[in-house]
Design an enzyme around this catalytic site. Structure first.
Site, PDB file in Angstrom:
ATOM      1  N   LYS A 187       8.300  -0.535  -5.105  1.00 53.80           N
ATOM      2  CA  LYS A 187       8.522  -0.931  -3.706  1.00 53.80           C
ATOM      3  C   LYS A 187       7.901  -2.191  -3.509  1.00 53.80           C
ATOM      4  O   LYS A 187       8.109  -3.287  -2.906  1.00 53.80           O
ATOM      5  CB  LYS A 187       8.496   0.209  -2.718  1.00 53.80           C
ATOM      6  CG  LYS A 187       9.474   1.071  -2.675  1.00 53.80           C
ATOM      7  CD  LYS A 187       9.317   2.308  -1.825  1.00 53.80           C
ATOM      8  CE  LYS A 187      10.290   3.271  -1.567  1.00 53.80           C
ATOM      9  NZ  LYS A 187      10.092   4.516  -0.914  1.00 53.80           N
TER      10      LYS A 187
ATOM     11  N   GLY B 204       8.920  14.281  13.609  1.00 48.47           N
ATOM     12  CA  GLY B 204       8.167  14.215  12.167  1.00 48.47           C
ATOM     13  C   GLY B 204       6.913  13.329  12.423  1.00 48.47           C
ATOM     14  O   GLY B 204       6.787  12.928  13.598  1.00 48.47           O
ATOM     15  N   ALA B 205       6.064  13.219  11.567  1.00 50.34           N
ATOM     16  CA  ALA B 205       4.663  12.527  11.803  1.00 50.34           C
ATOM     17  C   ALA B 205       4.849  11.002  12.477  1.00 50.34           C
ATOM     18  O   ALA B 205       4.202  10.613  13.367  1.00 50.34           O
ATOM     19  CB  ALA B 205       3.746  12.729  10.613  1.00 50.34           C
TER      20      ALA B 205
ATOM     21  N   CYS C  38       4.828   1.341   3.819  1.00 46.79           N
ATOM     22  CA  CYS C  38       3.343   1.275   4.179  1.00 46.79           C
ATOM     23  C   CYS C  38       2.516   0.617   3.441  1.00 46.79           C
ATOM     24  O   CYS C  38       1.742   0.038   3.818  1.00 46.79           O
ATOM     25  CB  CYS C  38       2.852   2.621   4.728  1.00 46.79           C
ATOM     26  SG  CYS C  38       3.159   4.206   3.261  1.00 46.79           S
TER      27      CYS C  38
ATOM     28  N   GLN D  11      -1.886   4.660   7.542  1.00 45.66           N
ATOM     29  CA  GLN D  11      -0.168   4.611   6.889  1.00 45.66           C
ATOM     30  C   GLN D  11       0.803   5.038   8.076  1.00 45.66           C
ATOM     31  O   GLN D  11       1.606   4.596   8.046  1.00 45.66           O
ATOM     32  CB  GLN D  11      -0.373   5.959   5.930  1.00 45.66           C
ATOM     33  CG  GLN D  11       1.105   5.957   5.297  1.00 45.66           C
ATOM     34  CD  GLN D  11       1.938   6.930   5.977  1.00 45.66           C
ATOM     35  OE1 GLN D  11       1.364   7.914   6.723  1.00 45.66           O
ATOM     36  NE2 GLN D  11       3.270   6.541   5.747  1.00 45.66           N
TER      37      GLN D  11
ATOM     38  N   GLN E 238      -3.669   6.374  -1.902  1.00 44.31           N
ATOM     39  CA  GLN E 238      -2.723   6.784  -0.595  1.00 44.31           C
ATOM     40  C   GLN E 238      -2.861   8.059   0.172  1.00 44.31           C
ATOM     41  O   GLN E 238      -3.024   9.169  -0.693  1.00 44.31           O
ATOM     42  CB  GLN E 238      -1.313   6.716  -0.866  1.00 44.31           C
ATOM     43  CG  GLN E 238      -0.880   5.134  -1.518  1.00 44.31           C
ATOM     44  CD  GLN E 238       0.371   4.731  -1.660  1.00 44.31           C
ATOM     45  OE1 GLN E 238       0.800   4.040  -2.548  1.00 44.31           O
ATOM     46  NE2 GLN E 238       1.353   5.198  -0.978  1.00 44.31           N
TER      47      GLN E 238
ATOM     48  N   HIS F  18      -4.444   4.523   3.947  1.00 52.96           N
ATOM     49  CA  HIS F  18      -4.220   4.323   2.540  1.00 52.96           C
ATOM     50  C   HIS F  18      -5.432   3.302   2.477  1.00 52.96           C
ATOM     51  O   HIS F  18      -5.933   2.564   3.467  1.00 52.96           O
ATOM     52  CB  HIS F  18      -3.168   3.442   2.328  1.00 52.96           C
ATOM     53  CG  HIS F  18      -1.858   4.334   2.508  1.00 52.96           C
ATOM     54  ND1 HIS F  18      -1.800   5.785   2.319  1.00 52.96           N
ATOM     55  CD2 HIS F  18      -0.550   4.115   2.532  1.00 52.96           C
ATOM     56  CE1 HIS F  18      -0.593   6.084   2.284  1.00 52.96           C
ATOM     57  NE2 HIS F  18       0.330   4.994   2.408  1.00 52.96           N
TER      58      HIS F  18
ATOM     59  N   ARG G 164      15.994  -1.611   2.873  1.00 52.55           N
ATOM     60  CA  ARG G 164      15.311  -2.760   2.866  1.00 52.55           C
ATOM     61  C   ARG G 164      15.251  -3.639   1.665  1.00 52.55           C
ATOM     62  O   ARG G 164      15.086  -5.077   2.174  1.00 52.55           O
ATOM     63  CB  ARG G 164      13.510  -1.957   2.130  1.00 52.55           C
ATOM     64  CG  ARG G 164      12.919  -1.224   3.300  1.00 52.55           C
ATOM     65  CD  ARG G 164      11.700  -0.686   2.486  1.00 52.55           C
ATOM     66  NE  ARG G 164      11.079   0.234   3.413  1.00 52.55           N
ATOM     67  CZ  ARG G 164      10.462   1.418   3.273  1.00 52.55           C
ATOM     68  NH1 ARG G 164      10.185   1.540   1.969  1.00 52.55           N
ATOM     69  NH2 ARG G 164       9.752   2.132   3.988  1.00 52.55           N
TER      70      ARG G 164
ATOM     71  N   ARG H 143      17.746  21.488  13.517  1.00 51.84           N
ATOM     72  CA  ARG H 143      16.626  22.476  13.351  1.00 51.84           C
ATOM     73  C   ARG H 143      15.614  22.043  14.441  1.00 51.84           C
ATOM     74  O   ARG H 143      15.051  23.021  15.159  1.00 51.84           O
ATOM     75  CB  ARG H 143      16.078  22.484  12.006  1.00 51.84           C
ATOM     76  CG  ARG H 143      15.031  23.344  11.672  1.00 51.84           C
ATOM     77  CD  ARG H 143      14.211  23.248  10.431  1.00 51.84           C
ATOM     78  NE  ARG H 143      13.549  22.051  10.160  1.00 51.84           N
ATOM     79  CZ  ARG H 143      14.023  20.939   9.411  1.00 51.84           C
ATOM     80  NH1 ARG H 143      15.117  20.994   8.725  1.00 51.84           N
ATOM     81  NH2 ARG H 143      13.208  19.607   9.227  1.00 51.84           N
ATOM     82  N   SER H 144      15.621  21.135  14.801  1.00 51.69           N
ATOM     83  CA  SER H 144      14.628  20.579  16.162  1.00 51.69           C
ATOM     84  C   SER H 144      15.593  20.547  17.362  1.00 51.69           C
ATOM     85  O   SER H 144      14.776  20.680  18.421  1.00 51.69           O
ATOM     86  CB  SER H 144      14.065  19.366  15.782  1.00 51.69           C
ATOM     87  OG  SER H 144      13.282  19.528  14.622  1.00 51.69           O
TER      88      SER H 144
HETATM   89  C1  2RA Z   1       3.988   7.152   0.906  1.00 51.41           C
HETATM   90  N1  2RA Z   1       4.745   5.011   1.054  1.00 51.41           N
HETATM   91  O1  2RA Z   1       2.811   6.835   1.007  1.00 51.41           O
HETATM   92  C2  2RA Z   1       5.044   6.336   1.365  1.00 51.41           C
HETATM   93  C3  2RA Z   1       5.342   6.765   2.676  1.00 51.41           C
HETATM   94  N2  2RA Z   1       6.807   7.085   3.138  1.00 51.41           N
HETATM   95  O2  2RA Z   1       4.242   8.010   0.005  1.00 51.41           O
END
Ligand code: 2RA
Length: 337
Positions: A216, A12-13, A132, A320, A159, A245, A99, A39-40
């Site tokens: 969050k 992933g990123a 993030c 981000q 974002q 962001h 979290r 898959r990977s």
């Molecule tokens: C968003 N905070 O930017 C979340 C990243 N998983 O959607």
């Protein structure tokens, strides 16, 4: 020699950014294991001059490992992070799974390293990486909070696509091309056009009319600061920006605080860079922050809607994928050494 490290969700990123940051910071690993979904599995990934074959994540993946960096979604973390911890592998989890769990430190190393005091690699345990948009806001606001006690915080976020994953970044680029060519845009990720548009954050709506991303920001801030004595509200918006962001933040403090004092504090804050050039109307942009470690702060000004000197407005940009996820997690892992 240092800890053996596993990356969970390496395709992933954020998983890819873990590798870039570990290399950039010369993290002292002794062994690296690349884990991802079936898959990977089997694909190759290059890291630090070696070529690794991605292994499928299983319950036995963590035998003998000291640290696991997770960024593979909440359900994978919920299932495998406790298994890893039980094997003595210390987990740094970028998902939201743990979290708000009691006993799980929620850590921004420049903000609340004491929350993970005494934790070391290879001793099990889970440390949660904050969301993030929370990290980016609190990197700028916490130094001010320490000086003058934030009583209320109002955040509006702008974002980037990266928060919705690589597929969202790819679709934003595709749609932008299609829109410029006058074509009907492809809508695989979001049910509406993203290019040249913006929309309320795509996280699920909750019962109070806020989305999960906004809640969050509210809940994580209170846990990270260790206080319920701060009032927070947020509006999170997805904008057609690739990976950084931006956040507009209004603050009410417990005492008077001047613009000059705030700029002085922010200029010295760890992990914060200032772009606050009123003469040239030059302030942070997402492209300033992209691929950078620091968050960028500007537009620091007294809140003129108040009669007193207890209010400030400011504007923050942060990457981000980097400080909002991978860099923060690697900095947490550095505290385990
Ligand atoms: C968003 N905070 O930017 C979340 C990243 N998983 O959607």
């Amino acid at each position: 020699d240092g800890p053996s490290v596993a990356i969970v969700g390496v395709s992933g990123a954020v998983g890819q950014e873990f590798l870039r940051v570990l290399k950039e910071r010369d993290f002292p690993y002794s062994k690296m294991t690349m884990l991802a979904s079936r898959r990977s599995a089997g694909k190759e990934v290059d890291f630090d001059g070696e070529t690794y074959t991605i292994q499928e994540l299983t319950e036995n993946s963590f035998d003998g490992l000291d640290i696991a960096l997770f960024s593979a979604g909440g359900s994978i973390s919920k299932k495998y992070a406790p298994l890893a911890s039980d094997k003595g592998c210390t987990v740094v989890d970028n998902s939201s799974a743990f979290r708000m769990s009691v006993g799980v430190p929620l850590v921004i190393p420049e903000v609340n390293p004491e929350a993970m005091e005494g934790m070391k690699y290879g001793q099990g345990g889970i440390i949660a990486n904050p969301n993030c948009s929370t990290i980016i806001a609190l990197m700028a606001v916490t130094p001010l909070h320490r000086a003058a006690g934030v009583k209320r915080m109002v955040v509006s976020t702008y974002q980037a696509a990266s928060g919705a994953g690589q597929a969202a970044m790819d679709e934003l680029e595709l749609q932008t091309r299609e829109a410029l060519e006058g074509k009907e845009v492809t809508k695989d990720i979001f049910p509406f056009q993203y290019a040249f548009n913006l929309f309320s954050h795509n996280s699920p709506m909750t019962s109070n009319g806020y989305n999960e991303e906004e809640m969050k920001m509210v809940k994580e801030t209170k846990k990270i600061w260790g206080t319920g004595d701060v009032n927070i509200t947020a509006t999170c918006i997805r904008v057609p920006i690739m990976r950084a962001h931006a956040e507009s933040i209004n603050l009410e403090f417990g005492r008077d605080i001047s613009e000059d004092e705030a700029v002085e504090i922010l200029s010295k804050a760890e992990g914060v860079s200032m772009i606050n050039d009123r003469a040239n109307n030059r302030f942070p942009t997402p492209l300033d922050a992209s691929n950078q470690d620091d968050v960028y702060v500007g537009r620091v000004r007294r809140d003129i809607s108040r009669a007193d000197q207890k209010g400030l407005d400011l504007f923050v940009c942060g990457d981000q994928i980097k400080k909002g996820a991978a860099l923060n997690a690697v900095q947490v892992a550095e505290l385990l050494l």
